[in-house]
Structures are given as C-alpha cells and as structure tokens.
Scaffold this motif. Structure first.
Motif, PDB file in Angstrom:
ATOM      1  N   ASP A 107      65.821 -12.390  91.115  1.00 37.30           N
ATOM      2  CA  ASP A 107      66.567 -13.632  91.270  1.00 37.30           C
ATOM      3  C   ASP A 107      67.605 -13.431  92.373  1.00 37.30           C
ATOM      4  N   SER A 108      67.548 -14.254  93.426  1.00 38.03           N
ATOM      5  CA  SER A 108      68.432 -14.049  94.574  1.00 38.03           C
ATOM      6  C   SER A 108      69.886 -14.378  94.274  1.00 38.03           C
ATOM      7  N   VAL A 109      70.161 -15.085  93.173  1.00 32.25           N
ATOM      8  CA  VAL A 109      71.540 -15.425  92.816  1.00 32.25           C
ATOM      9  C   VAL A 109      72.135 -14.381  91.879  1.00 32.25           C
ATOM     10  N   SER A 110      71.430 -14.057  90.799  1.00 34.81           N
ATOM     11  CA  SER A 110      71.952 -13.090  89.824  1.00 34.81           C
ATOM     12  C   SER A 110      71.667 -11.653  90.217  1.00 34.81           C
ATOM     13  N   ASN A 111      70.718 -11.454  91.153  1.00 40.40           N
ATOM     14  CA  ASN A 111      70.281 -10.120  91.578  1.00 40.40           C
ATOM     15  C   ASN A 111      69.667  -9.335  90.423  1.00 40.40           C
ATOM     16  N   GLN A 112      69.100 -10.042  89.442  1.00 39.75           N
ATOM     17  CA  GLN A 112      68.428  -9.429  88.306  1.00 39.75           C
ATOM     18  C   GLN A 112      66.935  -9.762  88.368  1.00 39.75           C
ATOM     19  N   PRO A 113      66.090  -8.897  87.770  1.00 39.41           N
ATOM     20  CA  PRO A 113      64.653  -9.191  87.766  1.00 39.41           C
ATOM     21  C   PRO A 113      64.352 -10.539  87.136  1.00 39.41           C
ATOM     22  N   ILE A 114      63.376 -11.241  87.679  1.00 40.33           N
ATOM     23  CA  ILE A 114      62.914 -12.511  87.118  1.00 40.33           C
ATOM     24  C   ILE A 114      61.925 -12.184  86.000  1.00 40.33           C
ATOM     25  N   MET A 115      62.389 -12.294  84.769  1.00 44.42           N
ATOM     26  CA  MET A 115      61.583 -11.886  83.616  1.00 44.42           C
ATOM     27  C   MET A 115      60.564 -12.973  83.299  1.00 44.42           C
ATOM     28  N   MET A 116      59.565 -13.076  84.160  1.00 43.71           N
ATOM     29  CA  MET A 116      58.584 -14.144  84.036  1.00 43.71           C
ATOM     30  C   MET A 116      57.231 -13.609  84.512  1.00 43.71           C
ATOM     31  N   SER A 117      56.237 -13.677  83.647  1.00 44.35           N
ATOM     32  CA  SER A 117      54.911 -13.183  84.015  1.00 44.35           C
ATOM     33  C   SER A 117      54.108 -14.261  84.723  1.00 44.35           C
ATOM     34  N   GLY A 118      53.077 -13.826  85.439  1.00 51.92           N
ATOM     35  CA  GLY A 118      52.128 -14.759  86.019  1.00 51.92           C
ATOM     36  C   GLY A 118      52.518 -15.348  87.350  1.00 51.92           C
ATOM     37  N   ARG A 119      53.594 -14.875  87.987  1.00 49.94           N
ATOM     38  CA  ARG A 119      53.945 -15.380  89.312  1.00 49.94           C
ATOM     39  C   ARG A 119      53.104 -14.638  90.348  1.00 49.94           C
ATOM     40  N   SER A 120      52.413 -15.385  91.185  1.00 53.36           N
ATOM     41  CA  SER A 120      51.423 -14.818  92.103  1.00 53.36           C
ATOM     42  C   SER A 120      52.100 -14.200  93.320  1.00 53.36           C
ATOM     43  N   SER A 163      43.521 -10.841 102.416  1.00 59.52           N
ATOM     44  CA  SER A 163      44.727 -10.722 101.609  1.00 59.52           C
ATOM     45  C   SER A 163      44.417 -10.277 100.186  1.00 59.52           C
ATOM     46  N   ILE A 164      45.369  -9.562  99.578  1.00 64.36           N
ATOM     47  CA  ILE A 164      45.245  -9.050  98.213  1.00 64.36           C
ATOM     48  C   ILE A 164      46.261  -9.778  97.343  1.00 64.36           C
ATOM     49  N   PHE A 165      45.863 -10.169  96.143  1.00 65.85           N
ATOM     50  CA  PHE A 165      46.750 -10.904  95.242  1.00 65.85           C
ATOM     51  C   PHE A 165      46.957 -10.121  93.948  1.00 65.85           C
ATOM     52  N   THR A 166      48.130 -10.306  93.375  1.00 74.89           N
ATOM     53  CA  THR A 166      48.414  -9.773  92.047  1.00 74.89           C
ATOM     54  C   THR A 166      49.400 -10.711  91.376  1.00 74.89           C
ATOM     55  N   GLU A 167      49.808 -10.397  90.147  1.00 73.03           N
ATOM     56  CA  GLU A 167      50.759 -11.228  89.418  1.00 73.03           C
ATOM     57  C   GLU A 167      51.834 -10.364  88.788  1.00 73.03           C
ATOM     58  N   THR A 168      52.990 -10.961  88.565  1.00 71.48           N
ATOM     59  CA  THR A 168      54.074 -10.247  87.896  1.00 71.48           C
ATOM     60  C   THR A 168      53.773 -10.131  86.403  1.00 71.48           C
ATOM     61  N   ASN A 169      54.340  -9.081  85.783  1.00 67.49           N
ATOM     62  CA  ASN A 169      54.271  -8.972  84.327  1.00 67.49           C
ATOM     63  C   ASN A 169      55.521  -9.605  83.730  1.00 67.49           C
ATOM     64  N   GLU A 170      55.692  -9.472  82.420  1.00 66.44           N
ATOM     65  CA  GLU A 170      56.825 -10.121  81.756  1.00 66.44           C
ATOM     66  C   GLU A 170      58.177  -9.583  82.205  1.00 66.44           C
ATOM     67  N   ASN A 171      58.191  -8.433  82.852  1.00 63.92           N
ATOM     68  CA  ASN A 171      59.444  -7.867  83.360  1.00 63.92           C
ATOM     69  C   ASN A 171      59.661  -8.162  84.848  1.00 63.92           C
TER      70      ASN A 171
END
Length: 546
Positions: free
Chosen positions: A220-233, A241-249
C-alpha cells in the motif's frame, strides 16, 4: 450492330449454360440406412473452393445445380460443431469417389455418412521426464481437440498425476497437455480405432522448466504495509509475458523464470480497492541465474476518482425539468476520462440531453453516444485530460475547470405521489466504455420529491447525513443532522443496491446525532448509507479499504 452483339452474348451464355449439369443423390446413415435430413452437402474443387452447396431434404435427397465440367469432391460439412443425433456424432465426411462431371447429370449417388460413437475413454499418467516419477503435486489442463474442429474440444484436469477423458467418439484428435509454471506442455496426435479397446492408455513425459524464482510483495503506497489481498494479478513483461497472483499476504512469485532482461513488473488488476499510480511499476528487471526475492511493488488505495453532482436535487411528480449534471474531480490517480453513463430508474424518462461541455467557453468535452445507450442509460464518450501533477501541461484540467464539465438533461418524472425519491446512478470510465466492462468510478445522485417533504430550502439543507473516516476500515461514524425529531431506519447498501446492514427503527432527535457502526464483516468496496423516515430520505457514500 448493337442488336447483333446482344444476340451473340445471349447465345454464348445459353451455350455455356447448356454444358452445366446437376449432381444429385441421397445422404444416409451408413449403419442404419436411414435418410439424413437437414445437413449441408458441398461440392468442392479438388484444389480447394466450393463449387456448389445445398441442404438435404426430409428424405435425405440433395441436388447440386449448374455444375460445369470438371473433377470434384462431395463433402458432408459440419464445421465448426459436429452434428449430434441420438447421442452419436456425425463429423465431416468426404464421399469415397471423386465426382467427374462431363456435360451430363449425375444421379443416384448414395452418400453414406458414418456415425462416430462416444464410447471411448482416454486415460494415462503424467511423468517427470527427468525423474520418471508421476507428477502428483501439480495440476495440468488436458484437452482433446477433434481434428479439423478447433472450436470443439473436451477439457479435463489431472488428479494425482492421472487424467481421464471419457465419452469420446472414435475420431482423430490432437491431445494437448498445457504447460504450467514448472513443466513444459506437449501435444500428440491420437486416433481412436473402432477395432481397438474401449479404453486407451497414453502416458506423457513432461520436461521440467529450468529457471529462477522472482518474488516480492505488493505494498500500500500510503500505509507502506503489505496489501493483504489475494488474487491480484501481477505481470512480468517480456515478448512472452508471465503472470502470477498475490497470496493472502500480498506476496507474489514467478517460478522458473528464464534468465534475461524483462521490461518491467506491474499490477494488471484495476478495481475499486487499489489503483496503479506514478512509480507503482518496476521498470527493467535483469534476471540472472540467482533468485530475486526482495521486490516491492506499490499500489495506491482507491477512494474516489470522480463524482457527478446535479444543480437541482428536487422534483415534482408529473413535471418535466432540465437538470444540469457536473463531473467533479476528486483524485488525479488517472489522467483521463473516456466515458460517462447516467442510469435512470423506472418512472424517469429522458426527453433529451446535451453533450458534456465547458460551461465557460462552450467547448464540447464528451459527446453523446446513442449506440451505447438504452432506454434507461444515456452514454457519453470522449477524451479529457485531468492533468496529473507530474506533467507540466494543465490544458483541460478538470481540477482547474471544476464544475464546468456539464451536461443538460431534460427529465420527465412519472405522475406518482408515491415516488418519494429518485436514485440516478452514474458510471465513469477511464477507457473506451462502450467496450470496457468495468466502470472506474460510480455512485448515485439522489433527487427528492419536494412536495412530500413540504419544507423550505433552508430546512432541506439541515437534513443531511455524513460519515468519517473515508475510507473506513472496521468502524464507521455516521453524523445525522435533522431539522426535527423523526422515527426512521438507517441502512447500508452495497454498490449493487443490496441491503447488507440495517439498524433497528428508532427515534432520531432533532439536531446532530453521532452513530458508530461496526463494519468489520463487510468486504472492501463502495457502500451507501441511507436514512429513511415517513417524510425524508437522505443518503451518502463511503468506501471500505483495508
């Protein structure tokens, strides 16, 4: 002379036409002998191209007319999908003999079309080509694609290293095991023979991919903390190009990345949780033969990018009035707007509307798009620069021209005293919105029936509802300001208009009341709160972002 020339042309045409012949016959099921009605029969040149075609009659008969001398193939045509009758498949079939036309009709052809029975099973295991062990820790997509029928296929996935595809007709196939992060894919040709077994076993040996791991975390560019959200591409850009997704952390990993130079890494998910921002992409990644594990990729929390307001929020049932709608710019995360929709409920009829224009110089900003609208939706499209601060140009900046991007819409309100309020929804797009399914900003403009309210403008101003913080996380504080004591209900709705929370009906005192609502069970997104009493309906909007 002209008459003679016309006579010669007609004579030549009739002479040529005399050489044209007909090809006729009947199409039948080769197993039962029953006529095959309603199918397409083609006569094709041996070097390609269709000479004539027709559809069989109810008795299976067909006649192909005006065929000139030559050698042809007779074909039953069923692309892109097979013809399925009584559970059997009838696929593209070529008549066993070539058709030679030599000035005379050809009749009595019996075109036997064989059925293909879906009685077969293809199964097998997937092995690691290096270790020769069954790959049980990975899932693969397996596809059986009929030869000549690229749009007709059977999909399956592996389980414990084994695949099994059943109900296959006997035919020729292309069998594909798709690649994943760890293994290369493979393609084989398979023909199911009616003389063989009903179950065919075929194993695959897959080559493991070789490369390094490129990993990091989305922040998160404002809080500077990880975005705890899965599934963001997340995309690692290159020629492939290679794609992956974020996990819950908020963590992401690209597995088995070949060494080389990559143009960058970016988030491709864009929604009303987070948006891309300046500096949120990593440019130029050099991948060597060692893992990369400390990448930090940023996104900006979405709050509100643009809003639409109206100059007059009251109406009388049965009247027709012109309302001015303005686009207001709250946030410069994105530098342009491409499309705008206004969505009107039942009971409100749009008489006419103008383009969005600059109120000061009458310059058109967004043009009306009748082809994109419906009976209840007015659509506009254009391009308008909003002036992101890091660029020097401010031409057309909506921040400077605030409340000058304006349209006039003539609205007719139904003659119904029960229509206490009207919710006019809006959608704002940052791409060509006739083709883009996801609006970037959306909300509602509420208009109130002033006859039902029965209060003057000063009292109307006092009846309002606000909230803080915005965006909110676990708790939301609502401030309700009323001109008199009222019995009413306070409810919360999601962006789809579904009521997700409601407080018990109670007495709200005159003046300002502060109510704290626990919203920890609600998901991220846009919400509306609404206070409704016998003579009042007021609402507001806020965002949950964690």
């Amino acid at each position: 002379m002209k008459k003679l020339l016309l006579f010669l042309i007609i004579t030549i045409f009739l002479s040529l036409n005399n050489f044209a012949a007909n090809v006729s016959g009947v199409a039948v099921n080769s197993e039962t002998g029953e006529p095959f009605s309603g199918i397409d029969i083609l006569l094709t040149y041996t070097d390609g191209g269709v000479a004539s075609y027709t559809t069989t009659a109810s008795d299976g008969s067909f006649t192909l007319t005006d065929i000139f001398d030559g050698i042809y193939e007779l074909e039953f045509y069923s692309y892109p999908d097979p013809v399925i009758i009584n559970g059997d498949y009838f696929l593209r079939t070529i008549y066993e003999e070539e058709i030679t036309v030599n000035g005379e009709d050809i009749t009595g052809i019996e075109f036997n079309i064989p059925p293909h029975h879906p009685d077969y099973v293809l199964t097998g295991n997937l092995y690691d080509a290096v270790t020769n062990e069954i790959i049980t820790v990975q899932d693969f997509q397996v596809r059986m694609q009929l030869d000549y029928y690229v749009e007709f296929f059977y999909d399956n996935s592996t389980e414990n290293g084994m695949y099994s595809i059943d109900n296959l007709p006997n035919f020729s196939y292309e069998l594909i095991v798709f690649e994943n992060e760890y293994y290369e894919g493979v393609t084989l040709d398979v023909t199911i023979d009616t003389l063989g077994n009903d179950t065919i076993n075929m194993d695959f040996y897959l080559e493991p991919k070789m490369g390094v791991t490129v990993s990091g975390v989305l922040i998160d560019s404002v809080s500077n903390q990880p975005i705890m959200m899965s599934g963001r591409s997340i995309k690692l850009s290159s020629s492939n190009s290679i794609f992956t997704e974020t996990n819950e952390n908020g963590e992401f990993s690209f597995i088995n990345v070949p060494p080389g130079t990559y143009s960058g890494i970016e988030v491709t998910t864009q929604d009303t949780s987070y948006v891309n921002c300046v500096g949120c992409e990593i440019s130029s990644i050099e991948v060597s033969d060692e893992d990369i594990s400390d990448l930090q990729l940023y996104q900006k929390p979405w709050v509100s990018i643009h809003e639409i307001t109206a100059n007059n929020l009251t109406f009388n049932p049965g009247e027709t009035k012109t309302v001015k709608f303005y686009i207001e710019n709250d946030d410069l995360s994105y530098g342009s707007i491409w499309g705008v929709n206004l969505i009107f409920p039942e009971g409100v009829t749009v008489q006419n509307a103008s383009p969005f224009y600059n109120e000061e110089n009458n310059e058109m900003i967004f043009d009306l798009l009748p082809d994109c609208g419906t009976e209840s939706i007015i659509a506009w499209q254009g391009w308008h620069w909003t002036g992101i601060p890091q660029f020097s140009s401010t031409e057309g900046n909506l921040d400077i021209l605030n409340e000058t991007a304006m349209t006039e819409v003539s609205l007719e309100f139904a003659d119904s005293s029960s229509m206490e309020s009207v919710d006019i929804f809006y959608e704002i797009y940052y791409e060509t919105h006739c083709f883009w399914t996801q609006p970037f900003s959306y909300g509602t403009v509420m208009m109130i029936n002033e006859n039902i309210l029965g209060v003057d403008e000063n009292k109307k101003i006092k009846n309002k509802i606000n909230s803080f913080p915005n965006p909110a996380t676990d708790n939301l504080t609502l401030l309700i300001n009323l001109d008199k004591k009222r019995k009413g209900e306070l409810s919360i709705y999601n962006i789809s208009g579904q009521k997700v929370m409601s407080l018990p009906t109670r007495i709200f005192k005159k003046g300002t009341m502060e109510i704290v609502v626990n919203i920890s069970t609600l998901e991220n997104g846009i919400y509306f709160y609404r206070f409704v009493s016998e003579d009042l309906n007021i609402n507001g909007k806020w965002v949950i972002s964690r």
